[in-house]
Design a protein around this motif. Sequence first.
Motif, short mmCIF file in Angstrom:
data_model
loop_
_atom_site.label_atom_id
_atom_site.label_comp_id
_atom_site.label_asym_id
_atom_site.label_seq_id
_atom_site.Cartn_x
_atom_site.Cartn_y
_atom_site.Cartn_z
N MET A 41 3.51 8.16 3.18
CA MET A 41 2.98 6.80 3.07
C MET A 41 1.94 6.56 4.16
SD MET A 41 4.97 3.16 3.48
CE MET A 41 5.13 3.20 5.24
N SER A 42 0.84 5.96 3.77
CA SER A 42 -0.17 5.57 4.75
C SER A 42 0.28 4.27 5.42
CB SER A 42 -1.52 5.37 4.07
OG SER A 42 -2.44 4.82 4.98
N ASN A 63 0.40 -3.25 4.37
CA ASN A 63 1.08 -2.41 3.37
C ASN A 63 2.25 -1.64 3.98
OD1 ASN A 63 -0.18 -0.32 4.83
ND2 ASN A 63 -1.94 -0.34 3.45
N ASN A 100 8.62 7.15 7.62
CA ASN A 100 7.93 6.31 6.63
C ASN A 100 8.50 4.91 6.49
OD1 ASN A 100 6.11 8.39 5.62
ND2 ASN A 100 7.98 9.37 4.87
N THR A 129 3.61 4.87 -1.46
CA THR A 129 2.15 4.77 -1.47
C THR A 129 1.73 3.34 -1.21
OG1 THR A 129 2.05 4.32 -3.84
CG2 THR A 129 2.05 6.63 -3.17
N GLU A 145 -0.10 1.56 -3.13
CA GLU A 145 0.08 0.80 -4.37
C GLU A 145 1.54 0.37 -4.54
OE1 GLU A 145 -1.47 3.64 -4.12
OE2 GLU A 145 -3.55 3.01 -4.43
N GLU A 146 2.47 1.29 -4.23
CA GLU A 146 3.89 0.96 -4.35
C GLU A 146 4.28 -0.13 -3.33
OE1 GLU A 146 5.67 5.24 -5.90
OE2 GLU A 146 5.44 4.83 -3.75
N SER A 147 3.73 -0.03 -2.12
CA SER A 147 4.00 -1.06 -1.13
C SER A 147 3.49 -2.42 -1.60
CB SER A 147 3.32 -0.68 0.19
OG SER A 147 3.37 -1.75 1.11
#
Length: 625
Positions: free
Chosen positions: A1-2, A46, A123, A299, A301-303
């Motif tokens: 995860m970023s 995020n 993460n 990701t 987007e998921e966050s």
Amino acid sequence: MSLMVTAVDKTPFVNDLGEINRDLAALFHCEPARIALGADAASGDNLVVCGLLGGKDVGKSTLINALANTEVSRESLEVSEGTSRPIAYVHEDMQRVVTTRLREIDHHVPVDVATHNADILRNVVLVDLPDFDSEFPDHLRIVRAVAPLLDRAIWVLTPRKIGDRAWVEMFRSVIKDARNVFCVLNKVDELLADGLPPTGKNGSGNAAKDRLAEAFWQDQHEWVASSIETAGCAQSTDRRFLVSAAFNEPDRFVRRTATVWDDPDFATYRPDAPTVEKIAHFACSELDRLREAVLGPVTVEESDEIKRANRACERTVTAARIAEHYELDRTIERLADASSPGYYQRVFNEAIGPEYCQSVGDSLRAHARSDTGLADELLEHRALRWPLLRLVYWPFGWMSRMVGRRIGPASAKGRTTGDVELNLEGQTLTGRVDLMRARILADHALVDKQLHLTSELPDSTTLADQATAGIHGLGPAIEKKLLDTIRGKDRRPSLLGKAALWCVLLWFPLVQPIAEGILEILSQGGTIDTVHGLYKIVAALSAPRLIAGIAIVVAVYVALLAGMYARGLRAVRRARELQDESSPWTQGVEETLTTQVALPLARPFLDRHERLTTLQARLEHVPQG
């Protein structure tokens, strides 16, 4: 995860709900509904922050260590009974990145940050919260303040705590999308404290032992599902976990069970050892599944989706709780009944009634101007439209009216002297208004108590005075309407009519005398000399002849005005007959009382209904905003 923090657009949701809540509290004269809003603040980045919530001695710190497969939470950092600071467990490489997000939480309550190097927790940020059911009331306040700012919540329960009212109430106050809530029954080893159920029809072989373990595990899952559903969450199977954080390896779980059974070597309960071992594998698999669900990479987007889901859930639940706090639906329904035209018509009829309106209307009719009085005003209006008739009307109007009354219909009775009678059967108008006001307050005492409407209802004396003034003004208004109706049917003076009046004016004083002189000259066959002919013409214009001619003109004009007056008198009489059929006096009294009494009494209810309906519509719109 970023974990790079990015800006996210925020909606006006928090301000809207807070404003609606304050507006409703002001209308209901009560404290605002207690709401916890934090989804918008969490959407500013995020990062996924996961909080562990639970009561005293449920093993939150032990669970953190079990998830990390190492000692992350130590006794010196563990949230104790006297500690009022949450602990955030952050990987040492990510400490700088998550500072901004933790600062948002720190605005509400101080947060201790504990760094670690467990890569499995790289993460995610785990926040260990104080025990909300401890004897320290400040702990509950801290949990309520921090919980809305979390992205995910891990509810840690034990077989002994799962039925506690405290956790059920707290669970309902933490608003998260169901996909972001994980229910963990810790200390599942305690479920074996009373031993295993008998094998029964399953037999005694290894296959029977496996079936017994699977049946036992399934029964416990169903029991947990039923318990958390009672708390208000029909949690799906993939977010429900049964673990033993302190004994998170199969052999340790088995040894723990043997110790609880006071049979360390399974000498007595050796036939049950395979079943216990199978259950131990189930519990360890559940812990692995929890690690994957909570600690797995997420990701951007998921966050984003996690936060959007929480925000949508928070909007919907908070809006519903605000509406429930103020009993909005029921209050609006009561206000609709209190302000309905049918209700006010019924109360009006009971307190004032058609008989009263009829009686006052008859009194007004008796005080109205006579037909001749209205015909006088009508004649003046008509005369003003004819410039030549206007000159005669001012000095000789009395004569026109006198002649017109002779040739017109018989005059109606004149105006009754005295005041319009507003009392009926000994009861004053103020008394009737007071009766209506008291009836409304009695019928809607609950709404009045909720919204404090009594102070906004005008007093009976003021309403009665306004209604009295309105009733006294009905006579002139009805008469004006009658005259306007008649005038509306009048035709504009024609050019031919105006020319005829000028002909009359010129003929008798001038044209006729001059014509007589000229004709007399012409009749002599030219024997009269010129001087004598001029004398004849001048004699025709003498004062006596002019005065006689003007008198004839005045008589003609007076006759025309008298005819106008007679026609006006008949028009007034016909209009009054039509009025009597439609009863404008009684109708006017009823409309005046409705406008000056009923509507002012209904207006506070109407205004509150409109304002609450508007706020309700805003509440219903918030979840879609």
